[in-house]
Design an enzyme around this catalytic site. Structure first.
Site, PDB file in Angstrom:
ATOM      1  CD  GLN A 142      56.711  52.189  25.913  1.00  0.00           C
ATOM      2  OE1 GLN A 142      57.840  52.219  26.466  1.00  0.00           O
ATOM      3  NE2 GLN A 142      55.597  51.924  26.921  1.00  0.00           N
ATOM      4  CE  LYS A 200      57.060  46.095  29.849  1.00  0.00           C
ATOM      5  NZ  LYS A 200      57.138  46.715  28.622  1.00  0.00           N
ATOM      6  CE  LYS A 242      48.547  52.244  30.828  1.00  0.00           C
ATOM      7  NZ  LYS A 242      50.043  52.545  30.414  1.00  0.00           N
ATOM      8  CB  SER A 243      48.305  51.130  23.876  1.00  0.00           C
ATOM      9  OG  SER A 243      48.908  50.485  24.673  1.00  0.00           O
ATOM     10  CB  SER A 245      60.090  48.093  22.557  1.00  0.00           C
ATOM     11  OG  SER A 245      59.550  49.309  22.913  1.00  0.00           O
ATOM     12  NE  ARG A 305      59.751  52.278  32.461  1.00  0.00           N
ATOM     13  CZ  ARG A 305      58.547  51.866  31.913  1.00  0.00           C
ATOM     14  NH1 ARG A 305      57.295  52.918  32.486  1.00  0.00           N
ATOM     15  NH2 ARG A 305      58.245  51.199  31.173  1.00  0.00           N
ATOM     16  N   GLY A 365      55.770  55.781  30.571  1.00  0.00           N
ATOM     17  CA  GLY A 365      56.834  55.283  29.580  1.00  0.00           C
ATOM     18  C   GLY A 365      56.365  55.604  28.298  1.00  0.00           C
ATOM     19  NE  ARG A 404      50.362  53.074  19.673  1.00  0.00           N
ATOM     20  CZ  ARG A 404      51.200  52.670  20.768  1.00  0.00           C
ATOM     21  NH1 ARG A 404      50.527  52.963  22.006  1.00  0.00           N
ATOM     22  NH2 ARG A 404      52.057  52.069  20.885  1.00  0.00           N
ATOM     23  CG  ASP A 452      51.974  46.143  29.914  1.00  0.00           C
ATOM     24  OD1 ASP A 452      53.111  46.210  30.063  1.00  0.00           O
ATOM     25  OD2 ASP A 452      51.225  46.930  29.067  1.00  0.00           O
TER      26      ASP A 452
HETATM   27  C1  S3P Z   1      53.098  49.869  25.085  1.00  0.00           C
HETATM   28  C2  S3P Z   1      54.108  49.293  24.990  1.00  0.00           C
HETATM   29  C3  S3P Z   1      54.518  48.422  25.954  1.00  0.00           C
HETATM   30  C4  S3P Z   1      53.695  48.306  27.021  1.00  0.00           C
HETATM   31  C5  S3P Z   1      53.383  49.669  27.545  1.00  0.00           C
HETATM   32  C6  S3P Z   1      52.492  50.082  26.527  1.00  0.00           C
HETATM   33  C7  S3P Z   1      52.485  50.820  24.079  1.00  0.00           C
HETATM   34  O1  S3P Z   1      55.941  48.840  26.334  1.00  0.00           O
HETATM   35  O2  S3P Z   1      54.498  47.698  28.091  1.00  0.00           O
HETATM   36  O3  S3P Z   1      52.672  49.340  28.762  1.00  0.00           O
HETATM   37  O4  S3P Z   1      51.453  51.525  24.368  1.00  0.00           O
HETATM   38  O5  S3P Z   1      53.281  51.093  22.918  1.00  0.00           O
HETATM   39  P1  S3P Z   1      57.373  48.171  25.480  1.00  0.00           P
HETATM   40  O6  S3P Z   1      57.305  48.733  24.188  1.00  0.00           O
HETATM   41  O7  S3P Z   1      58.420  49.034  26.292  1.00  0.00           O
HETATM   42  O8  S3P Z   1      57.045  46.717  25.617  1.00  0.00           O
END
Ligand code: S3P
Length: 442
Positions: free
Chosen positions: A173, A350, A22-23, A171, A126, A98, A27, A323
């Protein structure tokens, strides 16, 4: 609402592939949308979160197409170039994601556009202050709902100010939002990361040709990005998501007689903490055919049912499995002895408060669980099945609660009912189909 009861039955056997990471999928679309020319992506996760990212980027001018070729699906992205994002006509709906909203806020912050971000009930609860604070330093302006939440309106600025930002929370993110704002900002944008988090943004931006350096100074990572970047289009093969593999790994470990192989699982060290912890608990998880896919380490994982022992989880490993704690809690409920995990305050923000929701859900089906402010203590059954329960588990629009408790149901006598399996579609649309395939006797 789509309820379903999960109950003990056949062991898990066979070979599967889990969907793309997913990440990396988010991107791939975002960086492709900012490159000049045509990027092509295979293995993209077609979950609702990633589709929300594609829709938002389309609304800002990128051309994104799904092509069904003879042997594979390919996503083709015609980017607008860094600085080329356009004003969307309507509010952009980020659904449950998120990652999508926080990273896009970073991208938009240094473009001269105004964007209204909305999301579902989970996303709207959130905290966005963690990205609003650094992005405001660049000159971008925000009108957020109470408590720094969605819906919010972001007015981007161009030229933006390059900032140096030390992450107050571990984080990826927040790190990524700041770096993405730096793409269209002249000068050097720096992020200081006291605790390393997933590094897909750094790896992939380098791959797209950005001038990005990473140094380690006194145990901290310093990431420097030179804007205004020019990104060149790429061909990307997205590896399988270790966070999705996690559920089947735990299921195979706790259900007697199970032996499965999960092909093509991403094993980036900033993501693979769960497998290390499960091995320390006694889990037989063997890596086969280690290789590189899309610039990331990947292997096929062979997992066999194993008696597990409780463990005290080192808080330093938390970011590399942030996660995966709901899945770990399920494994702990079947281990011999006590598992103690601390340093988990981030789990409370989360898709749901995963500490509270998992503690309540596991207790409801007969596990011995105690929730603390920043952690949890679970004493397991030493391999015995949990009783299970009448009534259903509330998943609070959280895909990982739904999948974790489904797995717990496979190790329960009377079953575990999930109130709504539909949130699973955000990250793992074919989860139930793969689970049914692995547990069908033939
Ligand atoms: C993610 C970062 C994580 C993770 C999320 C995906 C990302 O969040 O929990 O599912 O793709 O950068 P945080 O940055 O809030 O820890």
């Amino acid at each position: 609402m789509r309820p379903r009861r999960f109950i003990s039955g056949n062991p898990l056997t066979g070979r599967i592939r889990v969907p793309g990471d997913k990440s990396i999928s988010h991107r791939s679309l975002m960086f492709g949308a900012l490159a000049v020319g045509e990027s092509r992506v295979t293995g993209l996760l077609e979950g609702e979160d990633v589709i929300a990212t594609a829709d938002a980027l389309r609304a800002m001018g990128a051309k994104i197409e799904r092509r069904q070729n003879a042997d594979a699906v390919e996503w083709v992205i015609h980017g607008v170039g860094v600085g080329g994002l356009q004003q969307p006509e309507n509010a952009v709906d980020m659904g449950n994601s998120g990652t999508a909203v926080r990273l896009l806020m970073g991208l938009v912050a240094s473009h001269p556009v105004e964007v209204r971000f909305v999301g579902d009930a989970s996303l709207s609860s959130r905290p966005m202050g963690r990205v609003i604070t650094p992005l405001s330093e660049t000159g971008a302006q925000f009108e957020a709902s109470e408590g720094g939440r969605l819906p919010l309106t972001l007015r981007g600025i161009c030229p933006a100010i390059p900032i140096t930002y030390r992450l107050p929370v571990a984080s990826a993110q927040v790190k990524s939002a700041v770096l993405l704002a730096g793409l269209n900002t002249a000068g050097i944008t720096k992020v200081i990361e006291p605790v390393p988090t997933r590094d897909h943004t750094e790896r992939m931006l380098k791959g797209f040709g950005a001038d990005l350096q990473v140094e380690e100074v006194d145990g901290e990572r310093i990431i420097s990005l030179r804007g205004e970047a020019e990104l060149s289009p790429q061909i990307i093969d997205v590896p399988g998501d270790p966070s999705s593999a996690a559920f089947f790994v735990v299921a195979a470990l706790i259900v007697p007689g199970s032996e499965i192989t999960i092909e093509n699982v991403g094993l980036n060290p900033t993501r693979a903490g769960l497998f290390e912890v499960l091995r320390k608990m006694g889990g037989q998880i063997v890596e086969e055919n280690r290789r590189e896919v899309g610039g990331e380490p990947v292997a096929d994982l062979r997992i066999r049912h194993s008696p597990l022992k409780g463990i005290t989880v080192d808080p330093a490993i938390v970011p590399s499995m942030v996660d995966e704690f709901p899945a770990l809690f399920v494994a702990a409920a079947f281990a011999e002895g006590t598992t103690i995990a601390t340093g988990l305050e981030e789990l409370r923000v989360k898709e749901s408060d995963r500490l509270a929701v998992m503690a309540e859900a596991l207790a409801h089906i007969g596990a011995n669980v105690e929730e603390q402010g920043d952690g949890i203590t679970i004493t397991g059954t030493a391999g015995e099945y949990l009783p299970g329960a009448e009534g259903s588990i509330k998943t609070h629009l959280d895909h990982r609660i739904a999948m974790s408790m489904a797995i717990a149901g496979l190790g329960s006598q009377s079953g575990v009912e999930i109130d709504d399996t539909s949130p699973i579609g955000t990250s793992f649309p074919d989860f139930e189909q793969l689970l049914d395939q692995l547990t069908s006797a033939d």
